[in-house]
Design a protein around this motif. Sequence first.
Motif, PDB file in Angstrom:
ATOM      1  N   THR A 106       1.042  -1.253  -0.011  1.00  0.00           N
ATOM      2  CA  THR A 106      -0.047  -0.146   0.065  1.00  0.00           C
ATOM      3  C   THR A 106       1.016   1.317   0.141  1.00  0.00           C
ATOM      4  OG1 THR A 106      -1.757  -1.251   0.963  1.00  0.00           O
ATOM      5  CG2 THR A 106      -2.041   1.088   1.290  1.00  0.00           C
ATOM      6  N   ALA A 107       1.958   1.035   0.713  1.00  0.00           N
ATOM      7  CA  ALA A 107       2.815   2.387   0.941  1.00  0.00           C
ATOM      8  C   ALA A 107       3.305   2.744  -0.387  1.00  0.00           C
ATOM      9  CB  ALA A 107       3.988   2.368   1.824  1.00  0.00           C
ATOM     10  N   LEU A 108       3.469   1.850  -1.372  1.00  0.00           N
ATOM     11  CA  LEU A 108       4.127   1.868  -2.796  1.00  0.00           C
ATOM     12  C   LEU A 108       2.950   2.308  -3.888  1.00  0.00           C
ATOM     13  CD1 LEU A 108       6.493  -0.847  -2.385  1.00  0.00           C
ATOM     14  CD2 LEU A 108       6.747   1.200  -1.632  1.00  0.00           C
ATOM     15  N   ARG A 109       1.887   2.948  -3.414  1.00  0.00           N
ATOM     16  CA  ARG A 109       0.895   3.161  -4.480  1.00  0.00           C
ATOM     17  C   ARG A 109       1.331   4.012  -5.763  1.00  0.00           C
ATOM     18  NH1 ARG A 109      -4.429   2.960  -3.580  1.00  0.00           N
ATOM     19  NH2 ARG A 109      -4.073   2.933  -1.208  1.00  0.00           N
TER      20      ARG A 109
ATOM     21  N   VAL B 116       9.716  -2.572  -7.089  1.00  0.00           N
ATOM     22  CA  VAL B 116       8.818  -2.996  -5.791  1.00  0.00           C
ATOM     23  C   VAL B 116       9.409  -4.013  -5.116  1.00  0.00           C
ATOM     24  CG1 VAL B 116       6.406  -3.736  -5.076  1.00  0.00           C
ATOM     25  CG2 VAL B 116       6.586  -2.175  -7.024  1.00  0.00           C
ATOM     26  N   LEU B 117       9.737  -5.021  -5.697  1.00  0.00           N
ATOM     27  CA  LEU B 117      10.310  -6.227  -5.037  1.00  0.00           C
ATOM     28  C   LEU B 117      11.868  -6.213  -4.737  1.00  0.00           C
ATOM     29  CD1 LEU B 117       8.508  -9.270  -6.693  1.00  0.00           C
ATOM     30  CD2 LEU B 117       7.827  -8.137  -4.751  1.00  0.00           C
ATOM     31  N   ALA B 118      12.536  -5.755  -5.674  1.00  0.00           N
ATOM     32  CA  ALA B 118      14.232  -5.693  -5.411  1.00  0.00           C
ATOM     33  C   ALA B 118      14.452  -4.268  -5.100  1.00  0.00           C
ATOM     34  CB  ALA B 118      14.783  -6.011  -6.573  1.00  0.00           C
TER      35      ALA B 118
ATOM     36  N   ALA C   7       0.450  -0.684  -6.312  1.00  0.00           N
ATOM     37  CA  ALA C   7       1.779  -0.278  -7.088  1.00  0.00           C
ATOM     38  C   ALA C   7       1.361   0.191  -8.453  1.00  0.00           C
ATOM     39  CB  ALA C   7       2.949  -1.052  -6.580  1.00  0.00           C
ATOM     40  N   SER C   8       0.449  -0.479  -9.124  1.00  0.00           N
ATOM     41  CA  SER C   8       0.267  -0.439 -10.568  1.00  0.00           C
ATOM     42  C   SER C   8      -1.170  -0.372 -11.206  1.00  0.00           C
ATOM     43  CB  SER C   8       0.474  -1.938 -11.201  1.00  0.00           C
ATOM     44  OG  SER C   8       1.968  -2.082 -10.957  1.00  0.00           O
ATOM     45  N   ALA C   9      -2.315  -0.100  -9.962  1.00  0.00           N
ATOM     46  CA  ALA C   9      -3.500   0.024 -10.541  1.00  0.00           C
ATOM     47  C   ALA C   9      -4.409   0.379  -9.390  1.00  0.00           C
ATOM     48  CB  ALA C   9      -4.052  -1.506 -10.993  1.00  0.00           C
ATOM     49  N   ALA C  10      -5.643   0.488  -9.783  1.00  0.00           N
ATOM     50  CA  ALA C  10      -6.567   1.105  -8.614  1.00  0.00           C
ATOM     51  C   ALA C  10      -6.648  -0.060  -7.451  1.00  0.00           C
ATOM     52  CB  ALA C  10      -7.644   1.578  -9.296  1.00  0.00           C
ATOM     53  N   GLY C  11      -7.265   0.357  -6.285  1.00  0.00           N
ATOM     54  CA  GLY C  11      -7.500  -0.701  -5.372  1.00  0.00           C
ATOM     55  C   GLY C  11      -8.788  -1.066  -5.054  1.00  0.00           C
ATOM     56  N   ASP C  12      -9.861  -0.839  -5.782  1.00  0.00           N
ATOM     57  CA  ASP C  12     -11.086  -0.905  -5.440  1.00  0.00           C
ATOM     58  C   ASP C  12     -11.752  -2.047  -6.417  1.00  0.00           C
ATOM     59  OD1 ASP C  12     -13.007   0.860  -7.643  1.00  0.00           O
ATOM     60  OD2 ASP C  12     -11.096   1.486  -7.188  1.00  0.00           O
TER      61      ASP C  12
ATOM     62  N   HIS D 195      10.271   6.466   4.217  1.00  0.00           N
ATOM     63  CA  HIS D 195      11.438   5.786   4.488  1.00  0.00           C
ATOM     64  C   HIS D 195      11.729   4.850   3.432  1.00  0.00           C
ATOM     65  CE1 HIS D 195      13.893   2.298   6.115  1.00  0.00           C
ATOM     66  NE2 HIS D 195      12.640   1.721   5.836  1.00  0.00           N
ATOM     67  N   LEU D 196      10.501   4.250   2.657  1.00  0.00           N
ATOM     68  CA  LEU D 196      10.881   3.099   1.699  1.00  0.00           C
ATOM     69  C   LEU D 196      11.217   3.772   0.306  1.00  0.00           C
ATOM     70  CD1 LEU D 196       7.563   1.190   2.452  1.00  0.00           C
ATOM     71  CD2 LEU D 196       9.916   0.329   2.993  1.00  0.00           C
ATOM     72  N   LEU D 197      10.949   4.990   0.179  1.00  0.00           N
ATOM     73  CA  LEU D 197      11.332   5.599  -1.090  1.00  0.00           C
ATOM     74  C   LEU D 197      12.721   6.513  -0.933  1.00  0.00           C
ATOM     75  CD1 LEU D 197       7.817   6.124  -2.594  1.00  0.00           C
ATOM     76  CD2 LEU D 197       9.217   4.440  -2.736  1.00  0.00           C
ATOM     77  N   ALA D 198      13.146   6.550   0.098  1.00  0.00           N
ATOM     78  CA  ALA D 198      14.433   7.627   0.368  1.00  0.00           C
ATOM     79  C   ALA D 198      15.708   7.057  -0.242  1.00  0.00           C
ATOM     80  CB  ALA D 198      14.473   7.530   1.808  1.00  0.00           C
TER      81      ALA D 198
END
Length: 413
Positions: free
Chosen positions: A68-71, A86-88, A291-296, A409-412
């Motif tokens: 979710t944090a990588l939307r 996303v993974l690596a 990360a790639s598409a809508a969540g609904d 943090h994740l995208l730093a």
Amino acid sequence: MRTVLQGGLVIDTAPEVTVRREVDVLIEDGRIAAIGPGLATEGSEVIDARGRIVLPGFVDTHRHVWQTALRGIAVDGDLGMYFERVLAGAGMRFRPEDVAAGNLVGALECLDGGITTVQDYSHVQGSAEHADAAVQALEQSGIRAVFGYGPSPLGGGAVDGAGLRRLLDRASDRIGFAVAAIGPAYAPLETVRADWALADELGLPVVVHVSSSELAPTPIALLREAGLTRANTLYVHGNSLPDAELKLIAESGASVSVTPLVEARLGLGPAIAGRLRAAGAPVSLGIDTVASAAGDMFSVMREILSLGHDTFTAAEVLQLATIAGARALNLPDIGSLAIGNQADLVLLRATDLNLAGGLQDPVATIVTSAHPGNVETVLVGGTVVKRNGHLTTTPLPDALAALATSTAHLLAG
């Protein structure tokens, strides 16, 4: 405890999609007890459903909730970009607190949009603390979930049996578990055998991504030859599989989760839902990754409907999002309004502008026009988790603040 949803337009999904107008839904001890007029009695909690559409909660059969944090970070690329970013990339920097933040907000996003059950394919298990954080967040959110425990496909290893066994103590009426195997497309046969043996030992289903690959051009045939096809397997995607492979899935009694938005965006191959239907394989719907598409689920239903009227009708699409998902996850008491089922229910405001004029065919209106903003009230097992447009299980500002800190943090890197 007795709760009555009073006077709504009630849509059921099994055995056929049916519409009943101005009726009540009686809930007793978290389960559907009756549907009909005049069910409110003294002492009942009454939820006014007039001007509302009442239907079973949606079932998302494949989602990496931890992402979710990588939307949005992999929207403009293919599967290679997804693996890289996303993974690596960010995925290698996840701490337990990042998993907790992503899983909590991701589960709340599901509930906010009417998804009451999610299959969480969690392949971010850097430690026992990561897994604990993921399950704790699902529990806190109030959602119903099947937690798929597995390793990252980057490592290519087997599922950690000891880690999964430890988690099973947390199984409950709302939280179940599955073996989230890497599978024959990404792992050698000895690893596949080990994962399937673990699932058999623990009496758990297997959830696995499947595709034709250099390692396994015909992965379903490989599984069948190895004696590993099971009815309690949920395959995900499969766009690149030939029709003969889809027929083997149908013969095994297994189901397939299609995630059409992500499959199209990441270039996994042509839409597969129609081919699965032609092969006789059960189909359900998943979100996959935000990360790639809508969540609904509304967006996914519209994508499936766009395949054409000769593939799925609007009523059949609604079934894919509800009862078909329940069957795919082997959860027989959700997905429809059958008496005795868990009261996993969604109320939509039929008076909203984008639904106005749609009560002549409310099923088609939901599938073509509804969105998460129309979701007013949501119940899971009879417990209200969203009331009058507001989530009730956890303070949303705190959850969003934790996610913002995690994203930074994740995208730093």
